[in-house]
Scaffold this active site. Sequence first.
Site, PDB file in Angstrom:
ATOM      1  CG  ASP A 134      -0.403   0.021   8.575  1.00 43.44           C
ATOM      2  OD1 ASP A 134      -1.553   0.812   8.845  1.00 43.44           O
ATOM      3  OD2 ASP A 134       0.613   0.578   7.911  1.00 43.44           O
TER       4      ASP A 134
ATOM      5  CE  LYS B 151       1.144   1.169   4.267  1.00 46.65           C
ATOM      6  NZ  LYS B 151       1.905   2.849   5.024  1.00 46.65           N
TER       7      LYS B 151
HETATM    8  P1  ATP Z   1       4.166  -0.190   7.533  1.00 46.40           P
HETATM    9  O1  ATP Z   1       3.925   0.970   6.720  1.00 46.40           O
HETATM   10  O2  ATP Z   1       3.294  -1.070   7.662  1.00 46.40           O
HETATM   11  O3  ATP Z   1       5.354   0.601   8.599  1.00 46.40           O
HETATM   12  P2  ATP Z   1       6.851  -1.030   6.891  1.00 46.40           P
HETATM   13  O4  ATP Z   1       6.827  -1.560   4.636  1.00 46.40           O
HETATM   14  O5  ATP Z   1       7.577   0.268   7.065  1.00 46.40           O
HETATM   15  O6  ATP Z   1       5.727  -1.184   7.274  1.00 46.40           O
HETATM   16  P3  ATP Z   1       7.675  -4.288   6.903  1.00 46.40           P
HETATM   17  O7  ATP Z   1       8.416  -4.100   5.603  1.00 46.40           O
HETATM   18  O8  ATP Z   1       6.569  -4.132   6.831  1.00 46.40           O
HETATM   19  O9  ATP Z   1       7.962  -2.122   7.433  1.00 46.40           O
HETATM   20  O10 ATP Z   1       8.705  -4.167   8.389  1.00 46.40           O
HETATM   21  C1  ATP Z   1       9.427  -4.191   9.338  1.00 46.40           C
HETATM   22  C2  ATP Z   1      10.469  -5.311   9.869  1.00 46.40           C
HETATM   23  O11 ATP Z   1       9.199  -5.849  10.399  1.00 46.40           O
HETATM   24  C3  ATP Z   1      10.992  -5.429   9.458  1.00 46.40           C
HETATM   25  O12 ATP Z   1      12.602  -4.962   8.649  1.00 46.40           O
HETATM   26  C4  ATP Z   1      11.208  -7.060   9.399  1.00 46.40           C
HETATM   27  O13 ATP Z   1      12.443  -7.285  10.949  1.00 46.40           O
HETATM   28  C5  ATP Z   1       9.950  -7.184  10.046  1.00 46.40           C
HETATM   29  N1  ATP Z   1       9.009  -8.188   9.297  1.00 46.40           N
HETATM   30  C6  ATP Z   1       8.149  -9.239  10.184  1.00 46.40           C
HETATM   31  N2  ATP Z   1       7.647  -9.989   9.646  1.00 46.40           N
HETATM   32  C7  ATP Z   1       7.648  -9.083   8.318  1.00 46.40           C
HETATM   33  C8  ATP Z   1       7.566  -9.869   6.772  1.00 46.40           C
HETATM   34  N3  ATP Z   1       6.836 -10.436   6.381  1.00 46.40           N
HETATM   35  N4  ATP Z   1       7.823  -9.510   6.176  1.00 46.40           N
HETATM   36  C9  ATP Z   1       8.743  -8.197   6.247  1.00 46.40           C
HETATM   37  N5  ATP Z   1       9.241  -7.288   7.252  1.00 46.40           N
HETATM   38  C10 ATP Z   1       8.381  -8.475   8.382  1.00 46.40           C
END
Ligand code: ATP
Length: 303
Positions: free
Chosen positions: A142, A16
Amino acid sequence: MISNNENSLTRKAYAKINLALDVIRRREDGYHEVRMIMQTVDLYDVLTFIKTSSPGITVVTDKEGLPGDESNLIYKAVRLIMENYPVHQGVRIELEKRIPMAAGMAGGSTDAAAVFHGLNELFGLGMSENEMCALGVKIGADVPYCIQGGTALSEGIGEVLTKLEDAPPCYVLIAKPDIDVSTKYVYENLRVDKLDRHPDIDGMRAAIGEGDLHKMTGYMENVLETVTAAAYPVIGEIKDFMKDRGALNALMSGSGPTVFGIFEREEEARKAYAELKEAFLADQIFVSEWVSGKKAYEDRNRA
Ligand code: ATP
């Protein structure tokens, strides 16, 4: 979509972006009350769900630095479902990671959301979307939105969702600079009381209702830029780069550092993509389009 039989199925988990993101206040329990306009983009992870004869949960990922252990949101979602619904077999989940990580694109949350849909189908659990969202929010704010997808207004801590008209079609240039940003760090450093402006979420909602792309992009604003873009000037540089090359507007998504720019014409988006590659401001760059709620729904239900 990709494959499906009674013992396994493969599904896409879409990323998203936030077309607008406002934080209203910090609650006593530490959560932040938000108002955000969310949009699914055509950039996705691929999850394969396989029933196993031995009990237990196995998560395998293709990404170095992302273990399939109990810290993985996929693992957490499976465990939570198994604690609440009668799953009498084990499951193995294989993740093909394509969404940039720690990027503000809900990569982890969308994987967790895909687990709700995937196990519901694989084990015939009969969970309604509302039941999935009620459990999903325990994993992350989210997750309910990712369970639903499309264009939506997200309020409360992310659990109060209102479906909106599909956002007007366009081309979206997505660029993640080579820095990892922790969502927790950004929210902890946000001074809600010191914000001198807030996005006009209702204005954007009306523009989406009118199908007016120009008007909609005029409302793009994200209060978390006050933390992340202040710490990392490259975010502002990428925004300017996109706008100089014809983007109607450009914004940081979520807590960052990913930036997206909205283009009316595909050629313009592709040209900006090529130039951005040469500029070495971002290491992961994509040209994408919106995924409507209807398409996200159909993808989940197509064999
Ligand atoms: P958001 O937009 O919801 O804040 P994000 O894109 O900033 O998410 P993510 O990529 O969802 O961040 O992941 C943040 C952290 O969560 C990663 O650095 C990782 O350590 C942990 N994590 C746990 N499971 C997963 C997964 N299936 N995919 C990605 N990250 C994961």
